[in-house]
Motif scaffolding. Structure first.
Motif, PDB file in Angstrom:
ATOM      1  N   VAL A   1      56.504   1.245 -21.892  1.00 31.68           N
ATOM      2  CA  VAL A   1      56.921   0.178 -22.809  1.00 31.68           C
ATOM      3  C   VAL A   1      57.558  -0.959 -22.021  1.00 31.68           C
ATOM      4  O   VAL A   1      58.120  -0.762 -20.940  1.00 31.68           O
ATOM      5  CB  VAL A   1      57.905   0.702 -23.869  1.00 31.68           C
ATOM      6  CG1 VAL A   1      57.250   1.801 -24.695  1.00 31.68           C
ATOM      7  CG2 VAL A   1      59.197   1.227 -23.254  1.00 31.68           C
ATOM      8  N   GLN A   2      57.472  -2.173 -22.625  1.00 34.45           N
ATOM      9  CA  GLN A   2      58.026  -3.358 -21.973  1.00 34.45           C
ATOM     10  C   GLN A   2      58.383  -4.400 -23.022  1.00 34.45           C
ATOM     11  O   GLN A   2      57.872  -4.367 -24.144  1.00 34.45           O
ATOM     12  CB  GLN A   2      57.019  -3.956 -20.972  1.00 34.45           C
ATOM     13  CG  GLN A   2      55.853  -4.705 -21.575  1.00 34.45           C
ATOM     14  CD  GLN A   2      54.706  -3.818 -22.011  1.00 34.45           C
ATOM     15  OE1 GLN A   2      54.789  -2.601 -21.917  1.00 34.45           O
ATOM     16  NE2 GLN A   2      53.634  -4.438 -22.497  1.00 34.45           N
ATOM     17  N   GLY A   3      59.275  -5.299 -22.649  1.00 32.72           N
ATOM     18  CA  GLY A   3      59.614  -6.411 -23.522  1.00 32.72           C
ATOM     19  C   GLY A   3      60.083  -5.971 -24.894  1.00 32.72           C
ATOM     20  O   GLY A   3      60.811  -4.978 -25.033  1.00 32.72           O
ATOM     21  N   ILE A   4      59.676  -6.695 -25.928  1.00 34.27           N
ATOM     22  CA  ILE A   4      60.061  -6.358 -27.296  1.00 34.27           C
ATOM     23  C   ILE A   4      59.423  -5.031 -27.703  1.00 34.27           C
ATOM     24  O   ILE A   4      58.201  -4.877 -27.655  1.00 34.27           O
ATOM     25  CB  ILE A   4      59.645  -7.496 -28.251  1.00 34.27           C
ATOM     26  CG1 ILE A   4      60.527  -8.725 -28.016  1.00 34.27           C
ATOM     27  CG2 ILE A   4      59.730  -7.046 -29.712  1.00 34.27           C
ATOM     28  CD1 ILE A   4      60.105  -9.949 -28.790  1.00 34.27           C
ATOM     29  N   THR A   5      60.263  -4.091 -28.062  1.00 35.29           N
ATOM     30  CA  THR A   5      59.826  -2.766 -28.505  1.00 35.29           C
ATOM     31  C   THR A   5      60.606  -2.450 -29.770  1.00 35.29           C
ATOM     32  O   THR A   5      61.694  -1.859 -29.722  1.00 35.29           O
ATOM     33  CB  THR A   5      60.065  -1.705 -27.414  1.00 35.29           C
ATOM     34  OG1 THR A   5      59.395  -2.111 -26.207  1.00 35.29           O
ATOM     35  CG2 THR A   5      59.537  -0.348 -27.834  1.00 35.29           C
ATOM     36  N   TYR A   6      60.065  -2.882 -30.891  1.00 32.38           N
ATOM     37  CA  TYR A   6      60.779  -2.795 -32.163  1.00 32.38           C
ATOM     38  C   TYR A   6      60.155  -1.745 -33.082  1.00 32.38           C
ATOM     39  O   TYR A   6      58.968  -1.447 -32.992  1.00 32.38           O
ATOM     40  CB  TYR A   6      60.752  -4.137 -32.885  1.00 32.38           C
ATOM     41  CG  TYR A   6      61.675  -5.204 -32.336  1.00 32.38           C
ATOM     42  CD1 TYR A   6      62.521  -4.981 -31.260  1.00 32.38           C
ATOM     43  CD2 TYR A   6      61.694  -6.471 -32.910  1.00 32.38           C
ATOM     44  CE1 TYR A   6      63.348  -5.971 -30.766  1.00 32.38           C
ATOM     45  CE2 TYR A   6      62.529  -7.477 -32.433  1.00 32.38           C
ATOM     46  CZ  TYR A   6      63.356  -7.224 -31.359  1.00 32.38           C
ATOM     47  OH  TYR A   6      64.183  -8.216 -30.887  1.00 32.38           O
ATOM     48  N   THR A   7      60.933  -1.241 -33.979  1.00 29.54           N
ATOM     49  CA  THR A   7      60.560  -0.395 -35.116  1.00 29.54           C
ATOM     50  C   THR A   7      59.507   0.650 -34.759  1.00 29.54           C
ATOM     51  O   THR A   7      59.818   1.632 -34.097  1.00 29.54           O
ATOM     52  CB  THR A   7      60.107  -1.271 -36.305  1.00 29.54           C
ATOM     53  OG1 THR A   7      58.989  -2.083 -35.945  1.00 29.54           O
ATOM     54  CG2 THR A   7      61.230  -2.192 -36.742  1.00 29.54           C
TER      55      THR A   7
ATOM     56  N   ALA B   1      50.736  -1.054 -23.776  1.00 27.64           N
ATOM     57  CA  ALA B   1      50.393  -2.245 -24.557  1.00 27.64           C
ATOM     58  C   ALA B   1      50.041  -3.395 -23.630  1.00 27.64           C
ATOM     59  O   ALA B   1      50.662  -3.570 -22.576  1.00 27.64           O
ATOM     60  CB  ALA B   1      51.546  -2.644 -25.471  1.00 27.64           C
ATOM     61  N   GLU B   2      49.067  -4.183 -24.031  1.00 29.36           N
ATOM     62  CA  GLU B   2      48.694  -5.377 -23.295  1.00 29.36           C
ATOM     63  C   GLU B   2      49.723  -6.485 -23.536  1.00 29.36           C
ATOM     64  O   GLU B   2      50.351  -6.551 -24.594  1.00 29.36           O
ATOM     65  CB  GLU B   2      47.317  -5.863 -23.750  1.00 29.36           C
ATOM     66  CG  GLU B   2      46.168  -4.903 -23.453  1.00 29.36           C
ATOM     67  CD  GLU B   2      45.790  -4.864 -21.981  1.00 29.36           C
ATOM     68  OE1 GLU B   2      46.250  -5.766 -21.238  1.00 29.36           O
ATOM     69  OE2 GLU B   2      45.044  -3.957 -21.583  1.00 29.36           O
ATOM     70  N   GLY B   3      49.889  -7.360 -22.538  1.00 28.63           N
ATOM     71  CA  GLY B   3      50.790  -8.492 -22.695  1.00 28.63           C
ATOM     72  C   GLY B   3      52.218  -8.179 -22.313  1.00 28.63           C
ATOM     73  O   GLY B   3      52.537  -7.085 -21.856  1.00 28.63           O
ATOM     74  N   PRO B   4      53.112  -9.145 -22.513  1.00 31.69           N
ATOM     75  CA  PRO B   4      54.504  -8.990 -22.073  1.00 31.69           C
ATOM     76  C   PRO B   4      55.363  -8.115 -22.976  1.00 31.69           C
ATOM     77  O   PRO B   4      56.474  -7.758 -22.604  1.00 31.69           O
ATOM     78  CB  PRO B   4      55.027 -10.432 -22.073  1.00 31.69           C
ATOM     79  CG  PRO B   4      54.211 -11.129 -23.101  1.00 31.69           C
ATOM     80  CD  PRO B   4      52.847 -10.518 -23.024  1.00 31.69           C
ATOM     81  N   HIS B   5      54.872  -7.759 -24.163  1.00 26.13           N
ATOM     82  CA  HIS B   5      55.670  -6.978 -25.109  1.00 26.13           C
ATOM     83  C   HIS B   5      54.904  -5.740 -25.561  1.00 26.13           C
ATOM     84  O   HIS B   5      53.679  -5.776 -25.706  1.00 26.13           O
ATOM     85  CB  HIS B   5      56.043  -7.821 -26.325  1.00 26.13           C
ATOM     86  CG  HIS B   5      56.766  -9.085 -25.975  1.00 26.13           C
ATOM     87  ND1 HIS B   5      58.053  -9.078 -25.471  1.00 26.13           N
ATOM     88  CD2 HIS B   5      56.372 -10.384 -26.020  1.00 26.13           C
ATOM     89  CE1 HIS B   5      58.428 -10.329 -25.236  1.00 26.13           C
ATOM     90  NE2 HIS B   5      57.429 -11.136 -25.558  1.00 26.13           N
ATOM     91  N   PHE B   6      55.645  -4.666 -25.811  1.00 31.14           N
ATOM     92  CA  PHE B   6      55.016  -3.436 -26.306  1.00 31.14           C
ATOM     93  C   PHE B   6      54.555  -3.645 -27.747  1.00 31.14           C
ATOM     94  O   PHE B   6      53.376  -3.595 -28.042  1.00 31.14           O
ATOM     95  CB  PHE B   6      55.980  -2.255 -26.184  1.00 31.14           C
ATOM     96  CG  PHE B   6      55.349  -0.932 -26.531  1.00 31.14           C
ATOM     97  CD1 PHE B   6      54.312  -0.421 -25.762  1.00 31.14           C
ATOM     98  CD2 PHE B   6      55.786  -0.194 -27.621  1.00 31.14           C
ATOM     99  CE1 PHE B   6      53.711   0.798 -26.082  1.00 31.14           C
ATOM    100  CE2 PHE B   6      55.203   1.023 -27.942  1.00 31.14           C
ATOM    101  CZ  PHE B   6      54.166   1.522 -27.180  1.00 31.14           C
ATOM    102  N   THR B   7      55.481  -3.886 -28.651  1.00 32.14           N
ATOM    103  CA  THR B   7      55.118  -4.262 -30.016  1.00 32.14           C
ATOM    104  C   THR B   7      56.345  -4.750 -30.771  1.00 32.14           C
ATOM    105  O   THR B   7      57.451  -4.230 -30.578  1.00 32.14           O
ATOM    106  CB  THR B   7      54.472  -3.108 -30.799  1.00 32.14           C
ATOM    107  OG1 THR B   7      54.187  -3.548 -32.137  1.00 32.14           O
ATOM    108  CG2 THR B   7      55.376  -1.899 -30.886  1.00 32.14           C
ATOM    109  N   ALA B   8      56.122  -5.736 -31.634  1.00 29.91           N
ATOM    110  CA  ALA B   8      57.176  -6.200 -32.541  1.00 29.91           C
ATOM    111  C   ALA B   8      57.245  -5.320 -33.785  1.00 29.91           C
ATOM    112  O   ALA B   8      58.072  -5.564 -34.668  1.00 29.91           O
ATOM    113  CB  ALA B   8      56.930  -7.653 -32.933  1.00 29.91           C
ATOM    114  N   GLY B   9      56.364  -4.320 -33.854  1.00 29.27           N
ATOM    115  CA  GLY B   9      56.367  -3.409 -34.997  1.00 29.27           C
ATOM    116  C   GLY B   9      55.224  -3.712 -35.945  1.00 29.27           C
ATOM    117  O   GLY B   9      54.151  -4.161 -35.540  1.00 29.27           O
TER     118      GLY B   9
END
Length: 264
Positions: A108-114, A60-68
């Motif tokens: 994965v990195q940072g926020i990795t939700y749901t 994923a691009e950016g500091p987080h993978f995904t918030a879901g």
């Protein structure tokens, strides 16, 4: 520089046998819209069908993978058949046929939700940055995880450990994810992609037919029990023994050189 679609996009490229799939909506924590869900399924299908692709890499691009899921955009489609996977396409969560047959590494990195957890658990191995924050928080929104978390978290962590987080939606850290077997490697923040690519290239150097057979046999064991996988050993090995890759594997051993597999 092109402007990112506000509904996000899924990026793809082929790099030396590695089919790279990128989640690209960093301004919204890579929250998945219906457009992104459909594009992700299309990307996995393209990966499966691309003859030159030996292994996939999801990042994923950016500091987080995904918030879901971006719930306001996705909720109207939930519970329907048109949410994620088109007819005949590969399910990124690997829950329904046709199944992905090629190896996939997730970074994965940072926020990795749901959905982020469900996508990484559907991969074959996961490299996580040490700053990862995980949460399977569907119960906090009145819904149930339907991308495979109720299955794979229990398989990896055991009933009690899985329910500890599935039933509370509490956040957990990368040390917990590593202990539960949700991730296989941990790097410093920013190093997860390079390590995932290193693993992907190592996999890409192996025999494609043997890789596919290994994944299929392991899935057989998970879905139908160990004896089903054992019963498949001989027939699968007989097929592999007729391949050009086996001849190349033996020749490379005798000649003490790296093998050059063709998938034939």
């Amino acid at each position: 520089m092109s402007q990112i679609d506000p509904d996000g996009e899924i990026l793809t490229r082929l790099e030396d046998g590695v089919f790279v799939i990128g989640i690209n909506r960093p301004a919204k924590y890579n929250g998945f819209t219906p457009k992104m869900l459909r594009e992700l399924s299309a990307a996995y299908t393209a990966f499966e069908r691309e003859d030159k692709a030996r292994v996939g890499l999801l990042y994923a691009e950016g500091p987080h993978f995904t918030a879901g899921l971006d719930l306001p955009k996705v909720a109207p489609l939930m519970g329907k058949n048109n949410l994620l996977v088109g007819l005949g396409q590969i399910d990124p969560c690997n829950n329904q046929p046709p199944f992905r047959s090629k190896p996939l590494v997730a970074a994965v990195q940072g926020i990795t939700y749901t959905l982020g957890i469900e996508l990484m658990l559907a991969a074959d191995m996961v490299v996580a940055a040490s700053d990862c924050r995980f949460s399977q928080l569907e119960v906090k929104r009145g819904i149930m995880a339907t991308g495979g978390a109720t299955i794979r978290m229990v398989e990896r962590a055991g009933w009690g450990n899985a329910m500890r987080y599935l039933l509370t939606g509490d956040e957990f850290d990368v040390a917990t994810a590593l202990r539960f077997g949700f991730v296989q490697e941990v790097t410093e923040p920013g190093g997860q992609y390079a390590e995932a690519m290193r693993l992907a290239r190592s996999i890409a150097a192996q025999a494609p037919l043997a890789l596919a057979a290994t994944i299929r046999n392991a899935r057989l064991a998970v879905e139908h029990g160990p004896m089903a996988a054992v019963e498949d050993f001989r027939a699968t090995q007989q097929v592999l023994m007729q391949s050009q890759d086996v001849k190349e594997g033996v020749a490379s051993f005798v000649e003490r050189r790296p093998a050059r597999f063709t998938g034939q």
